[in-house]
Write a protein that holds these residues in place. Structure first.
Motif, PDB file in Angstrom:
ATOM      1  N   UNK A 252       0.843  -1.180   0.000  1.00 46.34           N
ATOM      2  CA  UNK A 252       0.000   0.000   0.000  1.00 46.34           C
ATOM      3  C   UNK A 252       0.886   1.241   0.000  1.00 46.34           C
ATOM      4  N   UNK A 253       0.268   2.362  -0.297  1.00 46.22           N
ATOM      5  CA  UNK A 253       0.943   3.652  -0.193  1.00 46.22           C
ATOM      6  C   UNK A 253       0.392   4.390   1.013  1.00 46.22           C
ATOM      7  N   UNK A 254       1.262   4.706   1.967  1.00 41.51           N
ATOM      8  CA  UNK A 254       0.859   5.438   3.174  1.00 41.51           C
ATOM      9  C   UNK A 254       1.048   6.919   2.895  1.00 41.51           C
ATOM     10  N   UNK A 255      -0.065   7.667   2.935  1.00 43.21           N
ATOM     11  CA  UNK A 255      -0.008   9.087   2.650  1.00 43.21           C
ATOM     12  C   UNK A 255       0.453   9.893   3.844  1.00 43.21           C
ATOM     13  N   UNK A 256       0.513  11.214   3.672  1.00 41.04           N
ATOM     14  CA  UNK A 256       0.944  12.093   4.760  1.00 41.04           C
ATOM     15  C   UNK A 256      -0.062  12.135   5.907  1.00 41.04           C
TER      16      UNK A 256
ATOM     17  N   UNK B 139      -1.389   9.388   7.142  1.00 39.70           N
ATOM     18  CA  UNK B 139      -1.288   8.117   7.851  1.00 39.70           C
ATOM     19  C   UNK B 139      -2.271   7.065   7.392  1.00 39.70           C
ATOM     20  N   UNK B 140      -2.950   7.294   6.300  1.00 40.01           N
ATOM     21  CA  UNK B 140      -3.915   6.323   5.781  1.00 40.01           C
ATOM     22  C   UNK B 140      -3.344   5.609   4.563  1.00 40.01           C
ATOM     23  N   UNK B 141      -3.752   4.342   4.403  1.00 43.72           N
ATOM     24  CA  UNK B 141      -3.260   3.522   3.297  1.00 43.72           C
ATOM     25  C   UNK B 141      -4.178   3.680   2.085  1.00 43.72           C
TER      26      UNK B 141
ATOM     27  N   UNK C  36      -9.363  -4.603   3.852  1.00 39.12           N
ATOM     28  CA  UNK C  36      -9.300  -4.392   5.297  1.00 39.12           C
ATOM     29  C   UNK C  36      -8.092  -3.542   5.688  1.00 39.12           C
ATOM     30  N   UNK C  37      -6.977  -3.693   4.999  1.00 40.45           N
ATOM     31  CA  UNK C  37      -5.802  -2.867   5.305  1.00 40.45           C
ATOM     32  C   UNK C  37      -6.120  -1.390   5.077  1.00 40.45           C
TER      33      UNK C  37
ATOM     34  N   UNK D   1       5.958  12.522   4.199  1.00 40.01           N
ATOM     35  CA  UNK D   1       5.916  12.253   2.761  1.00 40.01           C
ATOM     36  C   UNK D   1       5.239  10.912   2.536  1.00 40.01           C
ATOM     37  N   UNK D   2       4.678  10.708   1.354  1.00 33.90           N
ATOM     38  CA  UNK D   2       4.064   9.436   0.986  1.00 33.90           C
ATOM     39  C   UNK D   2       5.156   8.414   0.694  1.00 33.90           C
ATOM     40  N   UNK D   3       4.917   7.156   1.126  1.00 31.71           N
ATOM     41  CA  UNK D   3       5.918   6.103   0.937  1.00 31.71           C
ATOM     42  C   UNK D   3       5.213   4.749   0.923  1.00 31.71           C
ATOM     43  N   UNK D   4       5.806   3.723   0.287  1.00 38.57           N
ATOM     44  CA  UNK D   4       5.186   2.384   0.257  1.00 38.57           C
ATOM     45  C   UNK D   4       5.331   1.657   1.596  1.00 38.57           C
ATOM     46  N   UNK D   5       4.386   0.739   1.842  1.00 40.88           N
ATOM     47  CA  UNK D   5       4.408  -0.084   3.054  1.00 40.88           C
ATOM     48  C   UNK D   5       3.918  -1.479   2.681  1.00 40.88           C
ATOM     49  N   UNK D   6       4.545  -2.529   3.229  1.00 40.41           N
ATOM     50  CA  UNK D   6       4.211  -3.906   2.928  1.00 40.41           C
ATOM     51  C   UNK D   6       3.597  -4.558   4.174  1.00 40.41           C
ATOM     52  N   UNK D   7       2.422  -5.186   4.003  1.00 45.69           N
ATOM     53  CA  UNK D   7       1.698  -5.824   5.116  1.00 45.69           C
ATOM     54  C   UNK D   7       1.553  -7.309   4.848  1.00 45.69           C
TER      55      UNK D   7
END
Length: 243
Positions: free
Chosen positions: A185-189, A191-193, A214-215, A232-238
């Motif tokens: 997902x991309x986590x924005x500034x 804090x939401x995916x 759900x994520x 800043x926006x950045x990728x996150x792996x769940x």
């Protein structure tokens, strides 16, 4: 005669498998009648039985493989030397009557040098001239975005640990036990995916799609920051694993 009668009586006794089949048919008939005339009571009993069967869902943050090292940039070219000042030779070129092959021009004024012309040249012969270089240059500034991510996004809230969120797959819930899915997902500034995609799928594509949804809906993050501390926006792996 007695022996024949005893054998006949024994052959008329029902077999154990026949008795089991008769009992199952009676139970099925009773269950069907109960479903037809008391569906709410049957549903309540089924929920109480299913509630005793639990599936533990473990969630864990997944660290993606590190990005490849950037290729080193070429060194900036240095400025070339200026051209040497030419000094004309002492010999004066005579005016030829018939020119067969042009020779290098001799200087109009004689002197003690060895060059064919006099005066300073405008440009040198290196990678850069005395004024403006023509080589790779010194590279004072780039044209990219610059900056970068100083800290990665961090998961701070929300869970996906209820087995009822996922439908029962073919073969029962045990068919999903021991499998996992990794979504990106991309986590924005804020804090939401957003922009969820399956990075490493599980055998159940429907469960993977539910995990993505759900994520985005439930999880909250601390956004990444740049070198100046700005979000800043950045990728996150769940990673979602089923037990």
């Amino acid at each position: 005669m007695a022996a024949e009668t005893s054998f006949a009586n024994a052959s008329r006794r029902p077999r154990p498998l026949t008795l089991v089949a008769i009992v199952l048919l009676h139970l099925a008939a009773i269950y069907g009648l109960a479903r037809a005339f008391a569906p709410d009571a049957v549903a309540s009993v089924e929920d109480s039985v299913l509630s005793t069967i639990t599936v533990t869902v473990e969630t864990k943050q997944f660290e993606p493989p590190p990005p490849p090292e950037p290729e080193p940039e070429p060194d900036a070219g240095e400025q070339g030397n200026e051209g040497r000042k030419a000094v004309p030779r002492e010999v004066v070129a005579p005016e030829p009557r018939i020119v067969v092959k042009p020779a290098p021009p001799a200087p109009k004024a004689s002197s003690t040098g060895a060059a064919d012309t006099s005066g300073a040249r405008d440009q040198g012969t290196g990678t850069g001239a005395g004024g403006t270089g023509t080589g790779t240059g010194s590279g004072n500034g780039g044209s990219g975005q610059g900056g970068g991510v100083a800290t990665k996004p961090e998961w701070i809230g929300g869970r996906i640990n209820n087995a009822r969120d996922y439908p029962i797959p073919p073969g029962g819930r045990q068919a999903r036990v021991g499998t996992e899915v990794v979504v990106k997902v991309t986590v924005g500034t804020d804090g939401r995916a957003s922009d969820c995609s399956v990075f490493r799928p599980s055998p159940d594509a429907e469960a993977d799609a539910i995990t993505c949804r759900l994520v985005v809906q439930r999880l909250r993050f601390r956004p990444a920051t740049d070198a100046a501390g700005n979000p800043v926006a950045a990728p996150f792996y769940w990673r979602q694993r089923w037990f």
